[in-house]
Design a protein around this motif. Structure first.
Motif, PDB file in Angstrom:
ATOM      1  N   ALA A 171       0.824  -1.215   0.000  1.00 56.61           N
ATOM      2  CA  ALA A 171       0.000   0.000   0.000  1.00 56.61           C
ATOM      3  C   ALA A 171       0.857   1.265   0.000  1.00 56.61           C
ATOM      4  N   GLU A 172       2.160   1.086   0.205  1.00 54.14           N
ATOM      5  CA  GLU A 172       3.122   2.186   0.240  1.00 54.14           C
ATOM      6  C   GLU A 172       2.756   3.221   1.311  1.00 54.14           C
ATOM      7  N   VAL A 173       2.489   2.691   2.504  1.00 50.07           N
ATOM      8  CA  VAL A 173       2.213   3.537   3.660  1.00 50.07           C
ATOM      9  C   VAL A 173       3.079   3.056   4.812  1.00 50.07           C
ATOM     10  N   THR A 174       3.021   3.762   5.927  1.00 45.36           N
ATOM     11  CA  THR A 174       3.747   3.338   7.116  1.00 45.36           C
ATOM     12  C   THR A 174       2.840   2.473   7.992  1.00 45.36           C
ATOM     13  N   THR A 175       3.452   1.695   8.864  1.00 43.26           N
ATOM     14  CA  THR A 175       2.667   0.915   9.824  1.00 43.26           C
ATOM     15  C   THR A 175       1.834   1.844  10.689  1.00 43.26           C
ATOM     16  N   GLY A 176       2.402   3.006  10.995  1.00 44.56           N
ATOM     17  CA  GLY A 176       1.689   3.994  11.791  1.00 44.56           C
ATOM     18  C   GLY A 176       0.406   4.464  11.121  1.00 44.56           C
ATOM     19  N   ALA A 177       0.435   4.538   9.793  1.00 46.41           N
ATOM     20  CA  ALA A 177      -0.759   4.966   9.051  1.00 46.41           C
ATOM     21  C   ALA A 177      -1.881   3.941   9.199  1.00 46.41           C
ATOM     22  N   VAL A 178      -1.521   2.660   9.177  1.00 47.19           N
ATOM     23  CA  VAL A 178      -2.522   1.590   9.352  1.00 47.19           C
ATOM     24  C   VAL A 178      -3.142   1.693  10.739  1.00 47.19           C
ATOM     25  N   TYR A 179      -2.292   1.859  11.742  1.00 46.78           N
ATOM     26  CA  TYR A 179      -2.803   1.964  13.117  1.00 46.78           C
ATOM     27  C   TYR A 179      -3.606   3.244  13.321  1.00 46.78           C
ATOM     28  N   HIS A 180      -3.211   4.299  12.621  1.00 45.48           N
ATOM     29  CA  HIS A 180      -3.927   5.575  12.740  1.00 45.48           C
ATOM     30  C   HIS A 180      -5.348   5.450  12.188  1.00 45.48           C
ATOM     31  N   HIS A 181      -5.477   4.816  11.037  1.00 45.45           N
ATOM     32  CA  HIS A 181      -6.777   4.731  10.361  1.00 45.45           C
ATOM     33  C   HIS A 181      -7.656   3.587  10.884  1.00 45.45           C
ATOM     34  N   PHE A 182      -7.021   2.485  11.299  1.00 42.31           N
ATOM     35  CA  PHE A 182      -7.812   1.286  11.620  1.00 42.31           C
ATOM     36  C   PHE A 182      -7.608   0.729  13.026  1.00 42.31           C
ATOM     37  N   GLY A 183      -6.660   1.277  13.762  1.00 41.43           N
ATOM     38  CA  GLY A 183      -6.448   0.833  15.142  1.00 41.43           C
ATOM     39  C   GLY A 183      -5.463  -0.306  15.258  1.00 41.43           C
ATOM     40  N   ASP A 184      -5.756  -1.418  14.589  1.00 38.22           N
ATOM     41  CA  ASP A 184      -4.867  -2.579  14.616  1.00 38.22           C
ATOM     42  C   ASP A 184      -5.244  -3.505  13.456  1.00 38.22           C
ATOM     43  N   LYS A 185      -4.649  -4.683  13.422  1.00 35.50           N
ATOM     44  CA  LYS A 185      -4.900  -5.633  12.335  1.00 35.50           C
ATOM     45  C   LYS A 185      -6.366  -6.064  12.308  1.00 35.50           C
ATOM     46  N   LYS A 186      -6.946  -6.277  13.470  1.00 36.15           N
ATOM     47  CA  LYS A 186      -8.355  -6.667  13.545  1.00 36.15           C
ATOM     48  C   LYS A 186      -9.244  -5.558  13.013  1.00 36.15           C
ATOM     49  N   GLY A 187      -8.915  -4.323  13.362  1.00 35.11           N
ATOM     50  CA  GLY A 187      -9.687  -3.186  12.866  1.00 35.11           C
ATOM     51  C   GLY A 187      -9.607  -3.070  11.351  1.00 35.11           C
ATOM     52  N   LEU A 188      -8.428  -3.351  10.806  1.00 37.20           N
ATOM     53  CA  LEU A 188      -8.257  -3.326   9.359  1.00 37.20           C
ATOM     54  C   LEU A 188      -9.077  -4.437   8.710  1.00 37.20           C
ATOM     55  N   PHE A 189      -9.055  -5.632   9.311  1.00 39.57           N
ATOM     56  CA  PHE A 189      -9.848  -6.743   8.773  1.00 39.57           C
ATOM     57  C   PHE A 189     -11.324  -6.383   8.779  1.00 39.57           C
TER      58      PHE A 189
END
Length: 205
Positions: A51-69
């Motif tokens: 996705a060409e983003v940082t891990t921090g961006a994923v956590y910022h938008h979705f909270g964690d892996k479960k939130g992203l799922f």
């Protein structure tokens, strides 16, 4: 002169647009990874890289892996709803209902939807919590449709909520059969005919 709003307002809108675009890009990549590997084996590092983003961006938008799922699963639920809504309709309520059932079968037979929405979402997110999500999308639409058909005396449905649950359950199982079949086109034709006969048995003569 032709741009309304202040510079700050336009800046906020632009930032909001960029944020939404980033979320959709992450969801798109995560969808492919979750569909291929499943939730447990899916690599967050791979999602971040693709996705060409940082891990921090994923956590910022979705909270964690479960939130992203969950975001991916909800995105698919919305996709199912949108595709069914865009399927060719008819002026007759019953014909429209049948067309929606066939469209739902076609969509739900997709392997990615089978794995993410039907197999893993109830486990990863939790059965009760995922049912609340479903109420906003596919199950909610089915429930509303059955209530309307029952109110118009077009179907026998003493308990519209239970009837909606049974029909949706039948569609999910039928779609699963298509997803694992060797000849998917034939399986889809067969289950469509079976489900159609099943729902027609509910119709008021």
């Amino acid at each position: 002169m032709f741009l309304s709003g202040s510079t700050d307002q336009r800046s906020r809108l632009k930032k909001g647009s960029k944020s939404e675009a980033t979320q959709l890009r992450i969801i798109g990549v995560a969808h492919d990874v979750f569909a291929r590997d499943g939730y447990v084996k899916a690599s967050l590092a791979e999602i971040v890289a693709q996705a060409e983003v940082t891990t921090g961006a994923v956590y910022h938008h979705f909270g964690d892996k479960k939130g992203l799922f969950r975001a991916v699963a909800e995105h698919l639920e919305a996709e199912i709803l949108n595709e069914v809504a865009q399927s060719p309709g008819a002026s007759d309520p019953w014909e429209n209902f049948e067309a929606g059932i066939v469209a739902t079968l076609n969509i739900c037979a997709r392997p990615d939807i089978q794995r993410i929405v039907f197999q893993e979402a109830p486990t990863v997110i939790g059965t009760a919590e995922w049912r609340e999500v479903e109420m906003q999308y596919a199950f909610g639409l089915m429930q509303k449709t059955i209530h309307q058909l029952a109110a118009e005396k077009l179907i026998h449905a003493p308990d519209p909520n239970l009837t909606a649950q049974i029909i949706l359950g039948a569609i999910i199982q039928a779609a699963h059969g298509v997803a694992i079949a060797d000849t998917k086109s034939k399986a889809l034709t067969d289950v469509t005919a079976t489900i159609t006969r099943f729902i027609r048995a509910l119709r008021v003569a």
